[in-house]
Design a protein around this motif. Sequence first.
Motif, short mmCIF file in Angstrom:
data_model
loop_
_atom_site.label_atom_id
_atom_site.label_comp_id
_atom_site.label_asym_id
_atom_site.label_seq_id
_atom_site.Cartn_x
_atom_site.Cartn_y
_atom_site.Cartn_z
N ALA A 94 35.01 29.40 57.12
CA ALA A 94 35.82 30.59 56.83
C ALA A 94 37.29 30.20 56.68
O ALA A 94 37.98 30.68 55.77
N ALA A 95 37.77 29.30 57.56
CA ALA A 95 39.17 28.88 57.49
C ALA A 95 39.43 28.15 56.17
O ALA A 95 40.46 28.38 55.51
N ALA A 96 38.50 27.28 55.76
CA ALA A 96 38.69 26.52 54.53
C ALA A 96 38.77 27.45 53.33
O ALA A 96 39.63 27.28 52.44
N LYS A 97 37.91 28.46 53.32
CA LYS A 97 37.89 29.37 52.17
C LYS A 97 39.14 30.24 52.14
O LYS A 97 39.68 30.51 51.07
N ALA A 98 39.60 30.67 53.32
CA ALA A 98 40.84 31.45 53.35
C ALA A 98 42.02 30.59 52.91
O ALA A 98 42.89 31.05 52.15
N LEU A 144 43.70 37.24 57.11
CA LEU A 144 43.23 38.58 57.50
C LEU A 144 42.28 39.12 56.44
O LEU A 144 41.27 39.75 56.75
N GLY A 145 42.62 38.86 55.18
CA GLY A 145 41.77 39.31 54.09
C GLY A 145 40.38 38.72 54.18
O GLY A 145 39.39 39.38 53.86
N SER A 146 40.29 37.45 54.64
CA SER A 146 38.97 36.82 54.73
C SER A 146 38.10 37.54 55.75
O SER A 146 36.88 37.61 55.59
N VAL A 147 38.72 38.10 56.80
CA VAL A 147 37.92 38.88 57.77
C VAL A 147 37.34 40.10 57.09
O VAL A 147 36.13 40.39 57.20
N GLY A 148 38.19 40.82 56.35
CA GLY A 148 37.70 42.00 55.64
C GLY A 148 36.64 41.64 54.61
O GLY A 148 35.63 42.34 54.48
N THR A 202 51.68 34.79 61.71
CA THR A 202 50.89 33.95 60.83
C THR A 202 50.07 32.93 61.62
O THR A 202 48.87 32.75 61.38
N LEU A 203 50.72 32.28 62.59
CA LEU A 203 50.01 31.26 63.37
C LEU A 203 48.83 31.88 64.11
O LEU A 203 47.72 31.35 64.09
N ALA A 204 49.06 33.04 64.75
CA ALA A 204 47.98 33.69 65.49
C ALA A 204 46.85 34.07 64.56
O ALA A 204 45.67 33.89 64.87
N THR A 205 47.21 34.59 63.36
CA THR A 205 46.18 35.00 62.41
C THR A 205 45.36 33.81 61.95
O THR A 205 44.13 33.88 61.87
#
Lengths: 222, 255
Positions: A94-98, A144-148, A202-205
């Motif tokens: 998920a992180a890589a795709k975001a 955040l968008g990747s979560v949605g 940003t860092l927390a997200t």
Amino acid sequence: MHAFIRLVARDVRLTLREGGAVSTALGFYLVVVAILPLGLGPDLNLLSRIAPGVLWVALLLAALLSVERIFHNDLEDGTLEVIALGPLPLELVAAAKALAHWISIGLPLVIAAPILALLLNLPANAFWILLLTMVTGTPAISFLGSVGAALTLGLRRGGLLLALLVLPLYVPVLVFGISAMNAVITGPASFLSSYLILCALTLATVVLAPIAAAAALRLSLA
Amino acid sequence: MADTPGFFGRLANPTFFLKLSGAVLPWLTGLTVILMLVGLYLVFFFAPPDYQQGETVKIMFIHAPSAWLAMMGYSIVTIASIGSLIWRHPMADVAAKAALPIGACFTLLALITGSLWGKPMWGTYWVWDARLTSVLILFFLYLGLMALWQAIEEPSRAGRAAAILAIVGSVNLPIIKFSVDWWHTLHQPASLTRLDAPAIHPSILIPLLVMMVAFTALFFVLHLTAMRTEVLRRRVQALRLTQVDAARAGEGARA
């Protein structure tokens, strides 16, 4: 780590070669920024006062348009299941795709922002601040968008629902990004305090959003 | 846990929940009615009109409890979401879903009463003040969660998706709480939770506290009722599905 970088590179390459993904986002950004003076009147003083807000909100909307596609294509052709079976934990997927979304869509939008700022008569001393705050804030938008995107994966009317779910979460980034810029343009507030909060957001997200996105992906893959 | 289920473990059984809530609900309803009557009597006949605000200060007796329930409702949704994600507690799912419309209503009520009070006091129905804005965002979060529940048909999947979103959105609650201290704009800072010096005169404070308790009790009455309805709705759904299955099996046997 190797697989992570490979996945990021793959997604960036796919988005760039797909044709239209980046240019649609840029075109949308241009149109939204250009249509606002038509509604508000061509008063340059007014435009320069609201320029930070307009640039940020339009960038948010332009980025939101493409967020849906972070996982969508890979779910449709089954790639996502294969990647999920691979060695990379789903959180890192998920992180890589975001991150790939930020590099391929977020960065071009940020680079276009100063050019659009000319249309809105942004004060000259604010151009570097515009770039700085946007480079800092846009990763939060992608993550955040990747979560949605993960939550609405495979749903009917997913795109509209995505906007309803994610836009409220964007508010802190928007508020502190714009207040950091206004601190430089109009004073007297401190630029650094708003900017540091933006960095913290940003860092927390970037750390927390992939966990939530991965949990949501497990729902769609199960 | 499987051998000797604790209280929360036993609550996972919907029949036990229905029995318990059915026993509690009449008492809680009665308590709510009494508290509401006492509270409203105090508000209208005991609390004096404010020397500056006049009778409009009475709006506060609805506004403050609604705002409190808006936040408490979201806290309940968050806690229930954590419960449903970690322990897969079936009633936690139901609790989160049932609290959403109630919390959304109280949030809307807080916004509407606030703007009705704002018109005579601040001269405008709406200001883009930090506190007002963050409550409005809380309302949007409620709407988003309700939309997500509606968009996913399968209840267990919808429950988990909504739980993830609720926990992500709970980041908003501390922002609401501290926004007044951070930005210090038009909305007054918290005046109830100050222990050092009473900021409110007892003649206003006592009716307000009674109304707070009454509203909280009302919330739980509505919440328990909504949870019972949701449990029954799922049972009806299950019954209908078995009927459809039975009818299909019958047709298959005839054909």
